[in-house]
Design a protein around this motif. Structure first.
Motif, PDB file in Angstrom:
ATOM      1  N   ASP A   1      47.107  31.178  42.578  1.00 12.85           N
ATOM      2  CA  ASP A   1      47.682  31.320  41.242  1.00 12.85           C
ATOM      3  C   ASP A   1      48.654  32.501  41.221  1.00 12.85           C
ATOM      4  O   ASP A   1      48.290  33.611  41.617  1.00 12.85           O
ATOM      5  CB  ASP A   1      46.582  31.562  40.213  1.00 12.85           C
ATOM      6  N   PRO A   2      49.898  32.293  40.762  1.00 16.00           N
ATOM      7  CA  PRO A   2      50.887  33.374  40.827  1.00 16.00           C
ATOM      8  C   PRO A   2      50.545  34.594  39.981  1.00 16.00           C
ATOM      9  O   PRO A   2      50.835  35.726  40.382  1.00 16.00           O
ATOM     10  CB  PRO A   2      52.181  32.710  40.340  1.00 16.00           C
ATOM     11  N   LEU A   3      49.954  34.399  38.824  1.00  7.68           N
ATOM     12  CA  LEU A   3      49.646  35.527  37.947  1.00  7.68           C
ATOM     13  C   LEU A   3      48.312  36.176  38.305  1.00  7.68           C
ATOM     14  O   LEU A   3      48.201  37.398  38.399  1.00  7.68           O
ATOM     15  CB  LEU A   3      49.632  35.073  36.482  1.00  7.68           C
ATOM     16  N   ASP A   4      47.284  35.356  38.541  1.00  7.78           N
ATOM     17  CA  ASP A   4      45.954  35.899  38.796  1.00  7.78           C
ATOM     18  C   ASP A   4      45.797  36.415  40.225  1.00  7.78           C
ATOM     19  O   ASP A   4      44.993  37.328  40.466  1.00  7.78           O
ATOM     20  CB  ASP A   4      44.892  34.841  38.509  1.00  7.78           C
ATOM     21  N   ASP A   5      46.542  35.849  41.171  1.00  7.73           N
ATOM     22  CA  ASP A   5      46.381  36.244  42.569  1.00  7.73           C
ATOM     23  C   ASP A   5      47.492  37.172  43.063  1.00  7.73           C
ATOM     24  O   ASP A   5      47.215  38.194  43.685  1.00  7.73           O
ATOM     25  CB  ASP A   5      46.324  35.007  43.473  1.00  7.73           C
ATOM     26  N   ASP A   6      48.740  36.812  42.816  1.00 12.26           N
ATOM     27  CA  ASP A   6      49.852  37.517  43.451  1.00 12.26           C
ATOM     28  C   ASP A   6      50.528  38.555  42.565  1.00 12.26           C
ATOM     29  O   ASP A   6      51.583  39.086  42.919  1.00 12.26           O
ATOM     30  CB  ASP A   6      50.893  36.505  43.967  1.00 12.26           C
ATOM     31  N   THR A   7      49.941  38.844  41.419  1.00 10.73           N
ATOM     32  CA  THR A   7      50.444  39.891  40.539  1.00 10.73           C
ATOM     33  C   THR A   7      49.389  40.986  40.435  1.00 10.73           C
ATOM     34  O   THR A   7      48.217  40.676  40.165  1.00 10.73           O
ATOM     35  CB  THR A   7      50.739  39.338  39.133  1.00 10.73           C
ATOM     36  N   PRO A   8      49.742  42.254  40.660  1.00 12.93           N
ATOM     37  CA  PRO A   8      48.757  43.326  40.477  1.00 12.93           C
ATOM     38  C   PRO A   8      48.094  43.209  39.109  1.00 12.93           C
ATOM     39  O   PRO A   8      48.771  42.948  38.103  1.00 12.93           O
ATOM     40  CB  PRO A   8      49.610  44.592  40.601  1.00 12.93           C
ATOM     41  N   ALA A   9      46.791  43.404  39.057  1.00  9.24           N
ATOM     42  CA  ALA A   9      46.026  43.156  37.834  1.00  9.24           C
ATOM     43  C   ALA A   9      46.553  43.945  36.650  1.00  9.24           C
ATOM     44  O   ALA A   9      46.605  43.437  35.517  1.00  9.24           O
ATOM     45  CB  ALA A   9      44.555  43.467  38.076  1.00  9.24           C
ATOM     46  N   TRP A  10      46.969  45.195  36.862  1.00  4.24           N
ATOM     47  CA  TRP A  10      47.418  46.008  35.733  1.00  4.24           C
ATOM     48  C   TRP A  10      48.713  45.472  35.145  1.00  4.24           C
ATOM     49  O   TRP A  10      48.927  45.541  33.925  1.00  4.24           O
ATOM     50  CB  TRP A  10      47.552  47.467  36.138  1.00  4.24           C
TER      51      TRP A  10
END
Length: 454
Positions: A160-169
Motif C-alpha cells: 500500500d503506497p500510503l500505509d507502507d511506503d510513506t513514513p507514518a508521521w
C-alpha cells in the motif's frame, strides 16, 4: 573521520580481493541507504562522495545502477522492510553488520528493477560474506532473498503506497491536511519515476518537438528521455534549464519585465532567478552558500543571463528597496519526495518548528526589502501547512501594510485545482496527472503573492 553506519568500515585491506562485476555499485547503494536512514545524510551527498572517491572503479553504467538501486530502495522502503520482516522469523540480527542494508538493496532489485533474481541474490550473498559481521548470516540472506523472489507477485499485490511506503508521521499529517483520498493520491504519485521538466527561453513548442516532449499548460516542457541532460540539444547553447513545472510558477507570479529590480533571496541553484532574468528584470541573487552560488553563476553563464550575485545571509542582507522580492525559503522539502525519496525518511517532526521560525523571519525581511507598492512572492517546496498557508496567515496578521494579491488560474495555465480558496498556489504531486506517469504530476509547492502598501 566521518561516522560510518553499522557494518561499513573506513579502512581498506592493503591487498583487496578482486571485486565481482556489479558489486561496487551495490555496495555504494547500500551505504547510501544506510547513511540516509541512520545518519540522515542526503542520498545524493553520499552517492556523490562514494562515486567520486571511487571514480576509477565506476563506469557510467555502474554509477547509474548505484543511484537507481538506492533511489528505488528508499522509494519503496516500507514495502521492502515488510517483505523482509515477514520472512525473518527472528527479525533482523542485531549484530549483523551491513546485513540489513545488503538485504534492502537486493530486495529492491528483485521487486522493482530488471536485475535477474539469481544475480541479485548471488551478489548479495557475496557482499554478506565479505563483511565479517554479517558473514555468519550468508545462508539466511540466501534463503530470505530467494523467498522474496518466489513471492514477488504476492508482495507487490499487498503493498500500500500510503500505509507502507510513506513514513507514518507524514501519512498522518497528509490525511489530516488533505483528506484520505488526496493523501492516497499523493503517496501513489511518489511511487512513480519523477518527471523531467525544462524551462525554455522561447519557443516551447519548438523545443518540445526537437527533444521529444510535450508543452504543459503552464508553459514548461516535459521530456520523456533518459539521456544525460548535458547531452541534449540546446543545453550547451543555454536555450533552457532543468526545473520542475511547479517550481517554475512562483517567479512568474511576480510578472517580471524589463527594468524591474528584483531580489531573489535564498536563490541557489537559480532556476527561479533565471526566469526573472530571462524576462529582462534586473536580478540580484542572494544566498549564504558560496559553493551553491558558484553553481548558480555557472548556470547563468551557460544561459547567457546576468545577475548581481551576493554571498550573504538573507536575514542580514541590506540594499535599497526592490520592486519585488522572491523568497523561496528553506523548508522540509516534503513536496519533492517523488524526486528525492530520502527526504521523507531523513526528516522528522522536530525539524518543523525551527524552520517555521526561520521562514517567518525571512518573510519579514522580504517585506522590509520591498518598496511601497512592490510585490513579494513567498514559496516553499513543502506539503506541510505550517510552512505555507499558516505562514501567510501569520504575516497578514502581524503586518497591516501587507495584503494578499490572489493568484488567478489563468496565470498558471488554467490549473484551477492548484489555486486555494484564499487565492494562493498549492500544487500536489498528484496534480496534472494523466495516463502516462512519466508525463504526469508536479512537485508539491506552495506560493503566495503579497503586496506592500504604498
Amino acid at each position: 573521520m566521518a561516522r560510518q553506519p553499522r557494518g561499513f568500515h573506513a579502512g581498506r585491506p592493503e591487498t583487496p580481493a578482486p571485486t565481482p562485476p556489479g558489486m561496487a555499485a551495490r555496495v555504494a547503494a547500500a551505504r547510501a541507504v544506510a547513511e540516509a536512514l541512520t545518519l540522515a545524510r542526503p542520498l545524493e551527498e553520499r552517492l556523490a562522495a562514494d562515486l567520486s572517491l571511487r571514480a576509477g572503479g565506476f563506469d557510467p553504467r555502474d554509477r547509474a545502477l548505484a543511484r537507481s538501486i538506492a533511489t528505488v530502495a528508499l522509494r519503496r522502503l516500507g514495502t521492502i522492510r515488510k517483505a523482509l520482516a515477514r520472512r525473518m522469523e527472528k527479525g533482523m540480527p542485531k549484530r549483523g553488520g551491513a546485513l540489513e542494508w545488503t538485504l534492502i538493496v537486493a530486495t529492491a532489485q528483485i521487486l522493482f528493477l530488471d536485475t535477474p533474481d539469481h544475480a541479485a541474490v548471488d551478489l548479495a550473498v557475496k557482499a554478506t560474506r565479505a563483511d565479517p559481521a554479517s558473514a555468519p548470516f550468508a545462508a539466511l540472506a540466501n534463503a530470505v532473498l530467494r523467498a522474496i523472489a518466489r513471492d514477488r507477485d504476492l508482495i507487490l499485490a499487498s503493498s500500500d503506497p500510503l500505509d507502507d511506503d510513506t513514513p507514518a508521521w507524514l501519512a498522518q499529517r497528509w490525511r489530516a491536511t488533505y483528506g484520505e483520498s488526496a493523501a492516497r493520491a499523493i503517496a501513489a504519485a511518489h511511487r512513480s519515476e519523477p518527471t523531467l521538466d525544462i524551462s525554455v527561453k522561447s519557443d516551447p513548442s519548438g523545443w518540445a518537438a526537437r527533444l521529444g516532449g510535450i508543452v504543459l499548460p503552464t508553459g514548461s516542457v516535459r521530456l520523456d528521455t533518459h539521456q544525460a541532460v548535458a547531452e541534449l540539444e540546446g543545453y550547451a547553447a543555454g536555450e533552457w534549464w532543468v526545473q520542475d513545472a511547479a517550481a517554475a510558477l512562483p517567479a512568474r507570479l511576480l510578472r517580471p519585465r524589463a527594468g524591474m529590480r528584483i531580489v531573489d533571496l535564498c536563490a541557489a541553484p537559480g532556476g527561479k532567478a533565471a526566469e526573472l532574468a530571462a524576462a529582462g528584470a534586473e536580478v540580484t541573487t542572494v544566498d549564504r552558500s558560496a559553493e551553491r552560488l558558484k553553481l548558480l553563476a555557472a548556470n547563468f553563464e551557460r544561459l547567457r543571463l546576468h545577475s548581481e550575485i551576493v554571498v550573504a545571509d538573507a536575514l542580514t542582507f541590506d540594499a535599497p528597496p526592490f520592486d519585488a522580492v522572491l523568497l523561496d525559503t528553506p523548508c522540509t522539502a516534503t513536496g519533492t519526495i517523488r524526486r528525492h525519496p530520502d527526504v521523507g525518511w531523513i526528516k522528522r517532526p522536530g525539524d518543523l518548528p525551527p524552520l517555521v521560525k526561520l521562514q517567518a523571519q525571512l518573510i519579514d525581511k522580504a517585506v522590509a526589502l520591498t518598496r511601497p507598492g512592490g510585490a513579494i512572492v513567498y514559496c516553499v517546496c513543502s506539503l506541510e501547512p505550517e510552512e505555507g498557508e499558516a505562514q501567510i496567515a501569520a504575516v497578514l496578521r502581524r503586518n497591516p501594510d501587507v495584503r494578499r494579491l490572489p493568484i488567478a488560474a489563468d496565470e498558471i495555465g488554467g490549473l484551477a485545482e492548484c489555486v486555494t480558496p484564499a487565492g494562493d498556489l498549492r500544487t500536489l504531486p498528484c496534480h496534472l496527472w494523466g495516463d502516462n506517469p512519466r508525463r504526469s504530476g508536479l512537485d508539491g509547492f506552495f506560493a503566495a503573492r503579497l503586496i506592500k502598501a504604498g
